[in-house]
Design a protein around this motif. Structure first.
Motif, PDB file in Angstrom:
ATOM      1  N   ASP A  90      75.913 104.342 -16.453  1.00  0.00           N
ATOM      2  CA  ASP A  90      75.992 105.573 -15.658  1.00  0.00           C
ATOM      3  C   ASP A  90      74.602 106.088 -15.279  1.00  0.00           C
ATOM      4  N   LEU A  91      73.584 105.226 -15.413  1.00  0.00           N
ATOM      5  CA  LEU A  91      72.211 105.659 -15.139  1.00  0.00           C
ATOM      6  C   LEU A  91      71.360 104.450 -14.744  1.00  0.00           C
ATOM      7  N   ILE A  92      70.467 104.653 -13.807  1.00  0.00           N
ATOM      8  CA  ILE A  92      69.532 103.601 -13.412  1.00  0.00           C
ATOM      9  C   ILE A  92      68.127 103.993 -13.859  1.00  0.00           C
ATOM     10  N   PHE A 129      67.159  98.952 -13.767  1.00  0.00           N
ATOM     11  CA  PHE A 129      67.947  98.556 -14.929  1.00  0.00           C
ATOM     12  C   PHE A 129      69.111  99.533 -15.073  1.00  0.00           C
ATOM     13  N   ARG A 130      70.326  99.009 -15.167  1.00  0.00           N
ATOM     14  CA  ARG A 130      71.515  99.856 -15.306  1.00  0.00           C
ATOM     15  C   ARG A 130      71.731 100.157 -16.784  1.00  0.00           C
ATOM     16  N   ALA A 141      66.623 115.717 -16.507  1.00  0.00           N
ATOM     17  CA  ALA A 141      66.023 116.056 -15.216  1.00  0.00           C
ATOM     18  C   ALA A 141      66.608 115.235 -14.078  1.00  0.00           C
ATOM     19  N   ALA A 142      67.067 114.007 -14.393  1.00  0.00           N
ATOM     20  CA  ALA A 142      67.580 113.118 -13.341  1.00  0.00           C
ATOM     21  C   ALA A 142      69.068 113.301 -13.081  1.00  0.00           C
ATOM     22  N   VAL A 143      69.824 113.631 -14.129  1.00  0.00           N
ATOM     23  CA  VAL A 143      71.288 113.723 -14.000  1.00  0.00           C
ATOM     24  C   VAL A 143      71.678 115.118 -13.544  1.00  0.00           C
ATOM     25  N   LYS A 144      72.234 115.197 -12.356  1.00  0.00           N
ATOM     26  CA  LYS A 144      72.689 116.482 -11.819  1.00  0.00           C
ATOM     27  C   LYS A 144      74.178 116.632 -12.085  1.00  0.00           C
ATOM     28  N   PRO A 145      74.657 117.870 -12.266  1.00  0.00           N
ATOM     29  CA  PRO A 145      76.093 118.085 -12.517  1.00  0.00           C
ATOM     30  C   PRO A 145      76.937 117.477 -11.411  1.00  0.00           C
ATOM     31  N   LEU A 146      78.030 116.835 -11.812  1.00  0.00           N
ATOM     32  CA  LEU A 146      78.930 116.235 -10.831  1.00  0.00           C
ATOM     33  C   LEU A 146      79.844 117.291 -10.216  1.00  0.00           C
ATOM     34  N   PRO A 147      80.254 117.092  -8.963  1.00  0.00           N
ATOM     35  CA  PRO A 147      81.227 118.017  -8.365  1.00  0.00           C
ATOM     36  C   PRO A 147      82.555 117.932  -9.101  1.00  0.00           C
ATOM     37  N   SER A 187      79.960 108.010  -6.851  1.00  0.00           N
ATOM     38  CA  SER A 187      78.724 108.362  -6.177  1.00  0.00           C
ATOM     39  C   SER A 187      77.593 107.495  -6.707  1.00  0.00           C
ATOM     40  N   ALA A 188      76.450 107.550  -6.053  1.00  0.00           N
ATOM     41  CA  ALA A 188      75.306 106.757  -6.489  1.00  0.00           C
ATOM     42  C   ALA A 188      74.872 107.191  -7.884  1.00  0.00           C
ATOM     43  N   LEU A 189      74.522 106.215  -8.714  1.00  0.00           N
ATOM     44  CA  LEU A 189      74.085 106.543 -10.070  1.00  0.00           C
ATOM     45  C   LEU A 189      72.754 107.272 -10.014  1.00  0.00           C
ATOM     46  N   PRO A 190      72.560 108.257 -10.891  1.00  0.00           N
ATOM     47  CA  PRO A 190      71.264 108.952 -10.941  1.00  0.00           C
ATOM     48  C   PRO A 190      70.171 107.975 -11.366  1.00  0.00           C
ATOM     49  N   VAL A 191      68.959 108.255 -10.904  1.00  0.00           N
ATOM     50  CA  VAL A 191      67.830 107.359 -11.156  1.00  0.00           C
ATOM     51  C   VAL A 191      66.756 108.083 -11.954  1.00  0.00           C
TER      52      VAL A 191
END
Length: 387
Positions: free
Chosen positions: A219-221, A230-231, A250-256, A264-268
């Motif tokens: 769930d993260l890149i 790297f996944r 800081a990279a992961v924003k709350p999902l709708p 959606s695109a994975l957070p980076v």
């Protein structure tokens, strides 16, 4: 402030403003005659007057040199009586500017002044030659040194001098000047070698799109400095250390509402580390690191060690440190150079200890070209005292 005579004349047509905010009112024709650099600059069409920085109606050209460098340089170019005595610092500053501005006459005159001073302070002149990359100056200075080992303490912090420069001068004395034909005090290829600490490149295909674990779904890149992705999993990184948790948050924003990462695109998370370093670090923090293969190059491995400390991965540190010690024990001088360049004092000390079991005189490694001379000097002192 305005410079002293003759650089304060009201009929000069341009102003050179130094980094310490001294204005030199000069004639562009003199500069053009003395310097191809300025000649090319003045041949370029200038912007309209209302878009230029002006003083007394004259355009101002900001330069990075100080007034201490520019004043003696311009006095050589101007048709006025020349100063007969200059300090070594003034000569070096002016010569550095002359080389930048491609001024043939000042370069010749200032180089001759250095050569004339060589019998009185040869080591200091050699240092100037190293900093300005002037082989002839370094050679003349070395010729004026006695055959006894130089007292390098007169060079202070040895700023601008590389360990390789230091090594070659020591070799010149160690071999009693009986050096091979074509011997150089300065490496003509050193500029390309004085790179920052960059890990070697492993074929990118081995790591591109690497998945550290399939279940649950990543769930993260994590993206390396050189763009390899790297996944990974937010939970694994968050539990590894507080500093990694902060990067993830800081990279992961709350999902709708009702959304998911799959939709959606994975957070980076962007890392400053190169792929080979980031890959090794991620392998270490995953729950089953039995298949972890650490880099065998001491430069890559030092970068991994630095990243482990940077992200406070305390539980992984012993394994990396143990492997680093094993590699460093067989290639201690390279390990020392990499540790110094990375600012990792603990590994630098360990490499210095490993060096005690090896020969240091006459040993050259390419990394010396990008290692400060002072660090090499300290290694030599430690080596001699322990012996």
């Amino acid at each position: 402030t305005t410079a002293s005579y003759p650089f304060d004349k009201a009929n000069a047509d341009i102003i050179l403003r130094t980094s310490d905010h001294v204005d030199f009112h000069v004639y562009s024709q003199i500069l053009m005659a003395a310097s191809p650099f300025f000649e090319s600059m003045f041949e370029v069409p200038q912007p309209p007057v209302d878009q230029q920085q002006l003083k007394y109606g004259r355009p101002i050209i900001d330069i990075s040199e100080t007034s201490k460098a520019l004043d003696p340089l311009l006095r050589i170019c101007y048709p006025i009586n020349k100063t007969k005595e200059r300090s070594l610092e003034e000569i070096e500053l002016a010569l550095s500017a002359a080389l930048k501005f491609e001024m043939e006459l000042p370069i010749t005159m200032l180089t001759e002044e250095l050569d004339a001073l060589a019998p009185y302070c040869p080591l200091e002149i050699w240092g100037v030659g190293c900093r300005l990359d002037l082989e002839s100056v370094a050679y003349c200075a070395a010729q004026n040194m006695s055959l006894a080992p130089p007292d390098f303490t007169v060079l202070g912090d040895m700023s601008g001098i590389t360990a390789a420069d230091y090594f070659r001068l020591r070799e010149y004395h160690r071999l009693q000047r009986k050096v091979p034909r074509g011997f150089k005090f300065l490496n003509p290829h050193a500029t390309s070698l004085r790179h920052s600490l960059l890990p070697s490149l492993r074929p990118l295909s081995e790591m591109e799109g690497c998945v550290l674990a399939e279940n649950p779904a990543p769930d993260l890149i994590c993206r390396s400095e050189d763009g390899i992705e790297f996944r990974t999993h937010t939970t694994v990184l968050s539990l590894a250390s507080p500093s990694l948790r902060q990067k993830v948050v800081a990279a992961v924003k709350p999902l709708p509402k009702g959304g998911s990462h799959e939709e959606s695109a994975l957070p980076v998370v962007q890392f400053d580390e190169a792929a080979i370093v980031l890959h090794a670090m991620l392998r270490l923090i995953y729950p089953s690191p039995s298949d972890v293969s650490l880099p065998k190059d001491v430069g890559d491995l030092t970068a991994v060690l630095v990243s482990i400390d940077k992200y406070s991965l305390d539980s992984e540190q012993p394994a990396v440190w143990s492997f680093w010690q094993a590699i460093a024990s067989t290639d201690a001088l390279r390990a020392y150079c990499h540790a110094i360049r990375a600012g990792h004092i603990l590994s630098a000390k360990e490499a210095a200890r490993c060096m005690l079991n090896q020969v240091l005189d006459g040993v050259y490694v390419e990394e010396l070209e990008s290692t400060p001379a002072l660090a090499y000097h300290r290694l030599l002192l430690y080596y001699e005292k322990c012996r």
